[in-house]
Design a protein around this motif. Structure first.
Motif, PDB file in Angstrom:
ATOM      1  N   LEU A  82       0.803  -1.210   0.000  1.00  0.00           N
ATOM      2  CA  LEU A  82       0.000   0.000   0.000  1.00  0.00           C
ATOM      3  C   LEU A  82       0.840   1.266   0.000  1.00  0.00           C
ATOM      4  O   LEU A  82       0.318   2.368  -0.175  1.00  0.00           O
ATOM      5  N   LYS A  83       2.145   1.117   0.193  1.00  0.00           N
ATOM      6  CA  LYS A  83       3.035   2.267   0.133  1.00  0.00           C
ATOM      7  C   LYS A  83       3.359   2.648  -1.306  1.00  0.00           C
ATOM      8  O   LYS A  83       3.915   3.725  -1.552  1.00  0.00           O
ATOM      9  N   LYS A  84       3.013   1.771  -2.249  1.00  0.00           N
ATOM     10  CA  LYS A  84       3.235   2.078  -3.660  1.00  0.00           C
ATOM     11  C   LYS A  84       2.318   3.217  -4.089  1.00  0.00           C
ATOM     12  O   LYS A  84       1.178   3.306  -3.657  1.00  0.00           O
ATOM     13  N   THR A  85       2.828   4.076  -4.956  1.00  0.00           N
ATOM     14  CA  THR A  85       2.048   5.247  -5.374  1.00  0.00           C
ATOM     15  C   THR A  85       1.134   4.949  -6.553  1.00  0.00           C
ATOM     16  O   THR A  85       0.096   5.596  -6.709  1.00  0.00           O
ATOM     17  N   SER A  86       1.490   3.983  -7.400  1.00  0.00           N
ATOM     18  CA  SER A  86       0.676   3.691  -8.579  1.00  0.00           C
ATOM     19  C   SER A  86      -0.283   2.533  -8.303  1.00  0.00           C
ATOM     20  O   SER A  86       0.060   1.597  -7.563  1.00  0.00           O
ATOM     21  N   PRO A  87      -1.481   2.566  -8.881  1.00  0.00           N
ATOM     22  CA  PRO A  87      -2.441   1.466  -8.700  1.00  0.00           C
ATOM     23  C   PRO A  87      -1.885   0.120  -9.145  1.00  0.00           C
ATOM     24  O   PRO A  87      -2.078  -0.897  -8.463  1.00  0.00           O
ATOM     25  N   ASN A 136       3.497 -10.185  10.549  1.00  0.00           N
ATOM     26  CA  ASN A 136       3.401  -9.076   9.602  1.00  0.00           C
ATOM     27  C   ASN A 136       1.996  -8.496   9.527  1.00  0.00           C
ATOM     28  O   ASN A 136       1.835  -7.294   9.260  1.00  0.00           O
ATOM     29  N   SER A 137       0.983  -9.301   9.756  1.00  0.00           N
ATOM     30  CA  SER A 137      -0.379  -8.761   9.775  1.00  0.00           C
ATOM     31  C   SER A 137      -0.567  -7.858  10.993  1.00  0.00           C
ATOM     32  O   SER A 137      -1.210  -6.799  10.906  1.00  0.00           O
ATOM     33  N   GLU A 138       0.009  -8.247  12.122  1.00  0.00           N
ATOM     34  CA  GLU A 138      -0.082  -7.418  13.322  1.00  0.00           C
ATOM     35  C   GLU A 138       0.730  -6.131  13.165  1.00  0.00           C
ATOM     36  O   GLU A 138       0.304  -5.059  13.604  1.00  0.00           O
ATOM     37  N   LEU A 139       1.884  -6.222  12.515  1.00  0.00           N
ATOM     38  CA  LEU A 139       2.691  -5.028  12.265  1.00  0.00           C
ATOM     39  C   LEU A 139       1.961  -4.056  11.348  1.00  0.00           C
ATOM     40  O   LEU A 139       2.055  -2.838  11.508  1.00  0.00           O
ATOM     41  N   PHE A 140       1.234  -4.591  10.373  1.00  0.00           N
ATOM     42  CA  PHE A 140       0.461  -3.735   9.468  1.00  0.00           C
ATOM     43  C   PHE A 140      -0.546  -2.902  10.253  1.00  0.00           C
ATOM     44  O   PHE A 140      -0.672  -1.690  10.048  1.00  0.00           O
ATOM     45  N   LEU A 141      -1.247  -3.535  11.195  1.00  0.00           N
ATOM     46  CA  LEU A 141      -2.255  -2.827  11.978  1.00  0.00           C
ATOM     47  C   LEU A 141      -1.619  -1.796  12.903  1.00  0.00           C
ATOM     48  O   LEU A 141      -2.167  -0.708  13.116  1.00  0.00           O
ATOM     49  N   VAL A 142      -0.459  -2.112  13.446  1.00  0.00           N
ATOM     50  CA  VAL A 142       0.223  -1.196  14.366  1.00  0.00           C
ATOM     51  C   VAL A 142       0.811  -0.003  13.619  1.00  0.00           C
ATOM     52  O   VAL A 142       0.745   1.144  14.090  1.00  0.00           O
ATOM     53  N   SER A 155       0.003   1.251  10.570  1.00  0.00           N
ATOM     54  CA  SER A 155      -0.836   1.985   9.613  1.00  0.00           C
ATOM     55  C   SER A 155      -1.532   3.187  10.252  1.00  0.00           C
ATOM     56  O   SER A 155      -2.045   3.095  11.369  1.00  0.00           O
ATOM     57  N   ASP A 156      -1.554   4.277   9.508  1.00  0.00           N
ATOM     58  CA  ASP A 156      -2.324   5.444   9.922  1.00  0.00           C
ATOM     59  C   ASP A 156      -3.737   5.326   9.335  1.00  0.00           C
ATOM     60  O   ASP A 156      -4.011   4.439   8.531  1.00  0.00           O
ATOM     61  N   ALA A 209      -5.281   6.921   7.037  1.00  0.00           N
ATOM     62  CA  ALA A 209      -5.338   6.998   5.575  1.00  0.00           C
ATOM     63  C   ALA A 209      -4.970   5.655   4.940  1.00  0.00           C
ATOM     64  O   ALA A 209      -5.579   5.227   3.954  1.00  0.00           O
ATOM     65  N   THR A 210      -3.969   4.967   5.507  1.00  0.00           N
ATOM     66  CA  THR A 210      -3.558   3.662   4.981  1.00  0.00           C
ATOM     67  C   THR A 210      -4.646   2.621   5.198  1.00  0.00           C
ATOM     68  O   THR A 210      -4.936   1.804   4.315  1.00  0.00           O
ATOM     69  N   LEU A 211      -5.267   2.629   6.370  1.00  0.00           N
ATOM     70  CA  LEU A 211      -6.342   1.688   6.656  1.00  0.00           C
ATOM     71  C   LEU A 211      -7.536   1.924   5.737  1.00  0.00           C
ATOM     72  O   LEU A 211      -8.172   0.978   5.267  1.00  0.00           O
ATOM     73  N   SER A 212      -7.827   3.206   5.460  1.00  0.00           N
ATOM     74  CA  SER A 212      -8.915   3.530   4.539  1.00  0.00           C
ATOM     75  C   SER A 212      -8.596   3.026   3.136  1.00  0.00           C
ATOM     76  O   SER A 212      -9.461   2.483   2.443  1.00  0.00           O
ATOM     77  N   LYS A 213      -7.338   3.185   2.721  1.00  0.00           N
ATOM     78  CA  LYS A 213      -6.918   2.695   1.411  1.00  0.00           C
ATOM     79  C   LYS A 213      -7.040   1.181   1.338  1.00  0.00           C
ATOM     80  O   LYS A 213      -7.444   0.623   0.306  1.00  0.00           O
ATOM     81  N   PHE A 214      -6.717   0.502   2.428  1.00  0.00           N
ATOM     82  CA  PHE A 214      -6.820  -0.957   2.464  1.00  0.00           C
ATOM     83  C   PHE A 214      -8.262  -1.417   2.283  1.00  0.00           C
ATOM     84  O   PHE A 214      -8.568  -2.264   1.448  1.00  0.00           O
ATOM     85  N   TRP A 215      -9.174  -0.842   3.067  1.00  0.00           N
ATOM     86  CA  TRP A 215     -10.568  -1.276   3.014  1.00  0.00           C
ATOM     87  C   TRP A 215     -11.230  -0.951   1.683  1.00  0.00           C
ATOM     88  O   TRP A 215     -12.159  -1.636   1.253  1.00  0.00           O
ATOM     89  N   ASN A 216     -10.764   0.104   1.023  1.00  0.00           N
ATOM     90  CA  ASN A 216     -11.393   0.517  -0.237  1.00  0.00           C
ATOM     91  C   ASN A 216     -10.614   0.047  -1.469  1.00  0.00           C
ATOM     92  O   ASN A 216     -10.904   0.484  -2.575  1.00  0.00           O
TER      93      ASN A 216
END
Length: 277
Positions: free
Chosen positions: A60-65, A89-95, A97-98, A100-107
């Motif tokens: 999700l840190k990548k800028t291009s779709p 790594n799944s737990e690290l992702f949750l810790v 992420s801000d 905006a990142t979580l919103s990008k993940f869900w959408n």
């Protein structure tokens, strides 16, 4: 995932010999395998979610779709081989992420066209899958209305609605997804034009299911939830599903989502028979 953890006093966590289960069995037919089935489904869901979260940690840190899509796919394969690293790594992702990142993940399935394309390929086929945009017939709900539990508005007379309207005004229209295996005498292409004629009442439909998707009012859509909605309409005899989309926070403040849901539900109650048959 923490929101999925239920109270250990919940009946689903108790043995079938518990007094609560015994009392239920006096009035209902209880599947003795219910607890085991629930646990199996939950564990499968949790495992899949951890796999996806771990795969998205860096992608999700990548800028291009396309970069996000490609990186996620590679990571999915990596964690399928090295599954021991998934949980950490799944737990690290949750810790890490801000919001905006979580919103990008869900959408991601809605906003990334490459993910959306491949997601559509995994969906079960269904007879009719259309999207319509229904007008808001009532004045918008306000916080004051909700506090008083009063809807002051009177319905408007205008019953017109549209289909496939790009860049529609969400303050005036509500997006509703139609899914069914039934044959409908509806000319969807003519909706919103003078050529459209409402069909006669369909007497074969026995079940109308109004669906409001999950996502905590901050993510997802009716599109993402088609993976099970299509199965429902294929397994529920003579059914049709109308799934209401709503505006998401934080872009749209409360009670915008509730207003969309109420307006869509009201249109279904008052106009669906006359406009869709």
């Amino acid at each position: 995932l923490g929101a999925m953890l239920a109270d250990d006093k919940d009946i689903l966590y108790k043995p079938l010999t518990d007094p609560e289960w015994l009392k239920l069995k006096q009035h209902f037919i209880v599947d003795d395998n219910l607890c085991a089935k629930f646990q199996e489904v939950y564990e499968k869901f949790e495992k899949n979610m951890q796999h996806i979260l771990a795969s998205c940690r860096h992608s999700l840190k990548k800028t291009s779709p396309f970069g996000t899509f490609l990186s996620t796919g590679i990571n999915m394969l990596y964690y399928a081989i090295f599954s021991s690293a998934i949980q950490q790594n799944s737990e690290l992702f949750l810790v890490e992420s801000d919001p905006a990142t979580l919103s990008k993940f869900w959408n991601l399935p809605d906003q990334n066209r490459y993910v959306r394309y491949f997601y559509k390929k995994t969906l079960p086929s269904v007879g009719i899958k259309e999207v319509i945009y229904t007008p808001k017939l009532l004045a918008s709900l306000t916080i004051e209305d909700l506090a008083r539990k009063i809807v002051k508005s009177e319905p408007k007379v205008d019953p017109t609605f549209k289909i496939r309207q790009k860049n529609y005004d969400p303050s005036k229209f509500v997006k509703i997804r139609i899914l069914t295996e039934q044959k409908l005498a509806i000319n969807f292409k003519a909706i919103g034009t003078p050529k459209y004629t409402p069909p006669p009442l369909n007497t074969t439909i026995e079940t109308l299911l109004v669906h409001i998707h999950g996502g905590g009012f901050i993510g997802l859509s009716s599109f993402v939830h088609q993976n099970y909605l299509r199965k429902w309409t294929k397994t529920i005899p003579n059914s049709i599903i109308l799934s209401i989309d709503y505006r998401l926070s934080p872009q749209y403040a409360y009670p915008a989502a509730l207003d969309d849901i109420w307006q869509g539900y009201y249109w279904i109650l008052t106009q669906a028979n006359a406009q869709l048959g």
